[in-house]
Design an enzyme around this catalytic site. Structure first.
Site, PDB file in Angstrom:
ATOM      1  N   ASN A 143       0.810  -1.358   0.019  1.00 22.45           N
ATOM      2  CA  ASN A 143       0.018   0.009   0.043  1.00 22.45           C
ATOM      3  C   ASN A 143       0.878   1.371   0.042  1.00 22.45           C
ATOM      4  O   ASN A 143       0.426   2.426  -0.490  1.00 22.45           O
ATOM      5  CB  ASN A 143      -0.929  -0.130   1.004  1.00 22.45           C
ATOM      6  CG  ASN A 143      -0.156  -0.104   2.443  1.00 22.45           C
ATOM      7  OD1 ASN A 143       0.785  -0.419   2.720  1.00 22.45           O
ATOM      8  ND2 ASN A 143      -1.347   0.585   3.239  1.00 22.45           N
TER       9      ASN A 143
ATOM     10  N   GLU B 254       5.039  -3.905  12.067  1.00 26.50           N
ATOM     11  CA  GLU B 254       4.058  -2.913  11.765  1.00 26.50           C
ATOM     12  C   GLU B 254       2.925  -3.214  11.197  1.00 26.50           C
ATOM     13  O   GLU B 254       2.995  -3.614   9.982  1.00 26.50           O
ATOM     14  CB  GLU B 254       4.587  -1.628  11.017  1.00 26.50           C
ATOM     15  CG  GLU B 254       6.015  -0.948  11.573  1.00 26.50           C
ATOM     16  CD  GLU B 254       5.485   0.107  12.558  1.00 26.50           C
ATOM     17  OE1 GLU B 254       4.454   0.534  12.464  1.00 26.50           O
ATOM     18  OE2 GLU B 254       6.407   0.400  13.365  1.00 26.50           O
TER      19      GLU B 254
ATOM     20  N   CYS C 209      -3.275   1.576   6.650  1.00 24.80           N
ATOM     21  CA  CYS C 209      -3.132   1.055   7.961  1.00 24.80           C
ATOM     22  C   CYS C 209      -3.908   2.043   9.240  1.00 24.80           C
ATOM     23  O   CYS C 209      -4.653   1.512  10.136  1.00 24.80           O
ATOM     24  CB  CYS C 209      -2.051   0.487   8.700  1.00 24.80           C
ATOM     25  SG  CYS C 209      -0.773   1.792   8.503  1.00 24.80           S
TER      26      CYS C 209
HETATM   27  P1  NAP Z   1       0.540  -9.012   3.885  1.00 29.92           P
HETATM   28  O1  NAP Z   1      -0.227  -9.858   3.126  1.00 29.92           O
HETATM   29  O2  NAP Z   1       0.718  -9.395   5.379  1.00 29.92           O
HETATM   30  O3  NAP Z   1       1.769  -8.938   3.101  1.00 29.92           O
HETATM   31  C1  NAP Z   1       2.919  -7.879   3.418  1.00 29.92           C
HETATM   32  C2  NAP Z   1       4.151  -8.653   2.960  1.00 29.92           C
HETATM   33  O4  NAP Z   1       4.766  -9.635   3.825  1.00 29.92           O
HETATM   34  C3  NAP Z   1       4.322  -8.882   1.541  1.00 29.92           C
HETATM   35  O5  NAP Z   1       5.391  -8.641   1.036  1.00 29.92           O
HETATM   36  C4  NAP Z   1       4.084 -10.221   1.312  1.00 29.92           C
HETATM   37  O6  NAP Z   1       4.358 -10.986   0.128  1.00 29.92           O
HETATM   38  C5  NAP Z   1       4.818 -10.800   2.552  1.00 29.92           C
HETATM   39  N1  NAP Z   1       4.321 -12.186   3.213  1.00 29.92           N
HETATM   40  C6  NAP Z   1       3.127 -12.755   3.329  1.00 29.92           C
HETATM   41  N2  NAP Z   1       3.189 -13.892   3.906  1.00 29.92           N
HETATM   42  C7  NAP Z   1       4.562 -14.028   4.169  1.00 29.92           C
HETATM   43  C8  NAP Z   1       5.208 -15.158   4.587  1.00 29.92           C
HETATM   44  N3  NAP Z   1       4.497 -16.195   4.890  1.00 29.92           N
HETATM   45  N4  NAP Z   1       6.564 -14.979   4.728  1.00 29.92           N
HETATM   46  C9  NAP Z   1       7.172 -13.974   4.335  1.00 29.92           C
HETATM   47  N5  NAP Z   1       6.648 -12.862   3.830  1.00 29.92           N
HETATM   48  C10 NAP Z   1       5.158 -13.066   3.512  1.00 29.92           C
HETATM   49  O7  NAP Z   1      -0.017  -7.568   3.813  1.00 29.92           O
HETATM   50  P2  NAP Z   1      -0.404  -6.781   2.510  1.00 29.92           P
HETATM   51  O8  NAP Z   1      -1.688  -7.221   2.128  1.00 29.92           O
HETATM   52  O9  NAP Z   1       0.741  -6.594   1.656  1.00 29.92           O
HETATM   53  O10 NAP Z   1      -0.537  -5.312   3.274  1.00 29.92           O
HETATM   54  C11 NAP Z   1      -1.542  -4.965   3.942  1.00 29.92           C
HETATM   55  C12 NAP Z   1      -1.461  -4.932   5.355  1.00 29.92           C
HETATM   56  O11 NAP Z   1      -0.253  -3.983   5.863  1.00 29.92           O
HETATM   57  C13 NAP Z   1      -2.775  -4.099   5.972  1.00 29.92           C
HETATM   58  O12 NAP Z   1      -2.982  -5.120   7.188  1.00 29.92           O
HETATM   59  C14 NAP Z   1      -2.039  -2.974   6.622  1.00 29.92           C
HETATM   60  O13 NAP Z   1      -2.743  -2.359   7.935  1.00 29.92           O
HETATM   61  C15 NAP Z   1      -0.579  -3.122   6.819  1.00 29.92           C
HETATM   62  N6  NAP Z   1       0.169  -1.958   7.278  1.00 29.92           N
HETATM   63  C16 NAP Z   1       0.723  -1.702   8.151  1.00 29.92           C
HETATM   64  C17 NAP Z   1       1.443  -0.575   8.160  1.00 29.92           C
HETATM   65  C18 NAP Z   1       1.807  -0.003   9.396  1.00 29.92           C
HETATM   66  O14 NAP Z   1       3.032   0.708   9.170  1.00 29.92           O
HETATM   67  N7  NAP Z   1       1.525  -0.388  10.619  1.00 29.92           N
HETATM   68  C19 NAP Z   1       1.539   0.228   6.914  1.00 29.92           C
HETATM   69  C20 NAP Z   1       0.896  -0.085   5.786  1.00 29.92           C
HETATM   70  C21 NAP Z   1       0.396  -1.473   5.855  1.00 29.92           C
HETATM   71  P3  NAP Z   1       3.520 -11.072  -0.984  1.00 29.92           P
HETATM   72  O15 NAP Z   1       3.254  -9.637  -1.472  1.00 29.92           O
HETATM   73  O16 NAP Z   1       4.226 -11.932  -1.946  1.00 29.92           O
HETATM   74  O17 NAP Z   1       2.123 -11.719  -0.540  1.00 29.92           O
END
Ligand code: NAP
Length: 477
Positions: free
Chosen positions: A154, A249, A283
Site C-alpha cells: 500500500n 508494523e 493502516c
Molecule cells: P501481507 O499480506 O501481510 O503482506 C505483507 C508482506 O509480507 C508482502 O511482502 C507479502 O508478500 C509478505 N508475506 C506474506 N506472507 C508471508 C510469509 N509467510 N513469509 C514471508 N513474507 C510474507 O499484507 P499486505 O496485504 O501486503 O498489506 C496490507 C497490510 O499491511 C494491512 O493489514 C495494513 O494495515 C498493513 N500495513 C501496516 C502499516 C503500518 O505501518 N502499521 C503500514 C502499511 C500497511 P507477497 O506480497 O508476496 O504476498
C-alpha cells in the site's frame, strides 16, 4: 517510460534468474513491466553478502552515511514525477496521493540523513554505591547487523524507505522482499542506492514468493526482522523468527471521536481525507467514527454530501479521489462486508456500488459492533458512524478493538484531550485531526495486535541498533 524487465538487486548489483513475474496496472489490468523473480538460493546468497558487508558498513563514518542519504533524497526529488507515475500504475494509487507519497519518501531520506549524525549515547554516573566509586560508565549504540525487511503493497516507496533509510543511517546491510503486487517502487529505490559508494553486499532487493522468503525470517545470520503488513502474517513470522529482534508494523481499524464542541465543517473535511485518501487502503485509515449525539445529524449530513462528491475512477486522472482497490477480490470482500452489515440492520448512507476493483466511498450507520466492518480491518474506502453521549464510554468503545495503532479526537477541551492520551490503548492520539495523520520523523507503531516497536527515523534507528556499554575502572579514584 517503464523498462521491459526490471532486474532485482543482489548484493548491490543488478541480476536476474530464470524466473520473472508480470506487474499489472491495477486500474486496467494491463501488464506494465516484468520483474526478475528471485529464488531461495538467491535469498541465501544475499544474506551471505549482507553478513560479509556488516563490518565495512559499521565502519562507515556518520558523515559518509549522512551524505549518501542526502544524495538519495536529492535523486528521489529529481525523479519525483517518474516515481509517482509508477506508483499510480502498480498500486492503483490516485496520482495526487502518489505524489504525496514521493514527497514523504524524500522527507524520510532527508530526515534520516540528519539523524545519521546524531546517533549518540550517554555518560552514566556509576558512583551510586560505594563499591562502584572507582568506575565510570558510558554507552553508545552500535548497528545490530544484517537485517531482513518485508514490506506491503500500500506504500511501495515510503514503507520501504522506513526500513532502508534507518539501515543506511546506522550502518546495517539488509535484504528486502517487496510485496509481489508492487515490486517496482523498491527496485527503483535500488537504482538510487546503487549510485552510492556502499560496501558490496550492503543491500539486496529481491521480489520473491513468500515461501522463498523463509530465510528472511528464519536465517540466524540476520539479526533483525522488520515486517510491515497484516497482523495475521506478522505475528506468525514472529513465532518463527528465533533469536532475532522483531519489529512489526501491522494493521488497524482506526477510530476517530468527534466531540460536541468540534468545528463540524473542518472535522468533515478531515474525516473525508482520513477515511478515503488512497482509497482507504492505509493502516490508519479512519474506519470507526464516534460522534457526540448533539452534533450527529449535522455532521452526518455534511459527511454524506462530501463523500458523495468524491470522484471514483482512473487513478491517473488529476481529479480522481478514489482509485481501484489492490484487486477485484479485495473490493468484492469489502463489498461483502457492507452487504453483511446491511442484512444485519445497518443503513448504507452513501456509496456501496462497485465496478471491478473500484468500490465507491461508503458510509454506514447502525452496524452491529460484532460484525467485520467494526471488528476487523476494512482496508478500503468504508467508514462506520455511531453516536455517544458519555465521553468515557466513547473512549472505552475505541479501546474495544484488538488493534491499537492511532486514534483521532476532535475536541477543544484540553482535559478531554489529556484523558484520551492517558486512556486510549494506541501508539498515538491525534487531537484536532484524524488518526490517519503522520509525519515521517514521529514515533509510529501500534500496540495490541497492531504491532511491536516503532518506526519513524530516530525510533527505527533505535530498533536497528544495540546499546553497548563501556565501563572504566580508575584505581586512583
Ligand atoms: P501481507 O499480506 O501481510 O503482506 C505483507 C508482506 O509480507 C508482502 O511482502 C507479502 O508478500 C509478505 N508475506 C506474506 N506472507 C508471508 C510469509 N509467510 N513469509 C514471508 N513474507 C510474507 O499484507 P499486505 O496485504 O501486503 O498489506 C496490507 C497490510 O499491511 C494491512 O493489514 C495494513 O494495515 C498493513 N500495513 C501496516 C502499516 C503500518 O505501518 N502499521 C503500514 C502499511 C500497511 P507477497 O506480497 O508476496 O504476498
Amino acid at each position: 517510460m517503464l523498462k521491459e524487465l526490471y532486474p532485482y538487486w543482489l548484493a548491490g548489483q543488478t541480476a536476474s534468474g530464470e524466473d520473472e513475474r508480470v506487474v499489472l496496472n491495477k486500474f486496467n489490468s494491463e501488464a506494465v513491466a516484468r520483474v526478475a523473480w528471485a529464488d531461495r538460493g538467491t535469498l541465501l546468497d544475499a544474506i551471505a553478502a549482507a553478513q560479509a558487508a556488516a563490518e565495512p558498513m559499521a565502519q562507515m563514518a556518520a558523515y559518509e552515511r549522512a551524505a549518501g542519504l542526502r544524495h538519495c533524497a536529492q535523486r528521489f526529488e529529481e525523479r519525483a514525477e517518474e516515481l509517482a507515475q509508477v506508483l499510480c500504475m502498480e498500486a492503483g494509487k490516485p496520482i495526487r496521493d502518489a505524489r504525496g507519497e514521493v514527497g514523504r519518501l524524500v522527507d524520510t531520506f532527508r530526515v534520516a540523513s540528519e539523524e545519521a549524525t546524531r546517533l549518540g549515547g550517554e555518560v552514566l554516573p556509576m558512583d551510586v554505591t560505594e563499591r562502584a566509586r572507582a568506575y565510570r560508565g558510558m554507552w553508545q549504540r552500535v548497528p545490530i547487523g544484517p537485517c531482513g525487511f518485508i514490506t506491503p503493497w500500500n506504500f511501495p516507496l515510503n514503507l520501504v524507505a522506513h526500513k532502508v533509510a534507518p539501515a543506511l543511517a546506522v550502518g546495517n546491510p539488509f535484504v528486502l522482499k517487496p510485496a509481489s503486487a508492487t515490486p517496482l517502487g523498491a527496485l527503483l529505490i535500488g537504482e538510487v542506492l546503487a549510485e552510492l559508494d556502499l560496501p558490496a553486499g550492503a543491500f539486496s532487493i529481491l521480489p520473491c514468493s513468500v515461501d522463498d522468503a523463509g530465510p528472511l525470517v528464519e536465517d540466524e545470520r540476520l539479526k533483525l526482522l522488520s515486517f510491515t503488513g497484516s497482523h495475521q502474517v506478522g505475528w506468525e513470522l514472529k513465532g518463527r523468527a528465533g533469536k532475532k529482534h522483531v519489529q512489526l508494523e501491522l494493521g488497524g481499524n482506526a477510530a476517530c471521536i468527534v466531540d460536541e464542541d468540534a468545528d463540524i465543517e473542518d472535522t468533515v473535511s478531515r474525516l473525508v481525507m482520513g477515511a478515503f485518501y488512497q482509497s482507504g487502503q492505509s493502516c490508519i485509515s479512519v474506519q470507526r467514527i464516534l460522534v457526540h449525539e448533539s452534533v450527529y445529524p449535522e455532521l452526518k449530513q455534511q459527511l454524506i454530501d462530501a463523500t458523495a462528491a468524491l470522484i471514483t475512477g482512473d487513478p491517473a486522472l488529476e481529479g480522481t479521489f478514489i482509485g481501484p482497490m489492490i484487486s477485484e477480490a479485495e473490493a468484492e470482500r469489502l463489498q461483502g462486508w457492507i452487504g453483511e452489515a446491511v442484512e444485519a440492520g445497518a443503513s448504507l448512507l452513501v456509496g456501496g456500488g462497485r465496478e471491478g476493483a473500484l468500490l465507491e466511498a461508503s458510509l454506514l450507520e447502525g452496524v452491529p459492533p460484532s460484525l467485520s466492518l467494526c471488528r476487523e480491518e476494512a482496508f478500503g474506502p468504508v467508514a462506520v458512524l455511531s453516536t455517544f453521549t458519555d465521553f468515557g464510554a466513547a473512549l472505552k468503545e475505541v479501546n474495544d478493538s484488538k488493534y491499537g495503532l492511532q486514534a483521532g479526537l476532535f475536541t477543544r477541551d484540553i482535559h478531554k484531550a489529556n484523558r484520551a492520551w492517558d486512556e486510549l490503548e494506541v501508539g498515538a492520539v491525534i487531537v484536532g485531526d484524524v488518526p490517519s495523520w503522520r509525519v515521517d520523523h514521529m514515533p509510529y507503531g501500534g500496540v495490541k495486535d497492531s504491532g511491536l516497536g516503532r518506526e519513524g527515523l530516530r525510533f527505527a534507528m533505535q530498533e536497528q541498533t544495540e546499546m553497548r556499554l563501556l565501563v572504566i575502572r580508575d584505581p586512583q579514584t
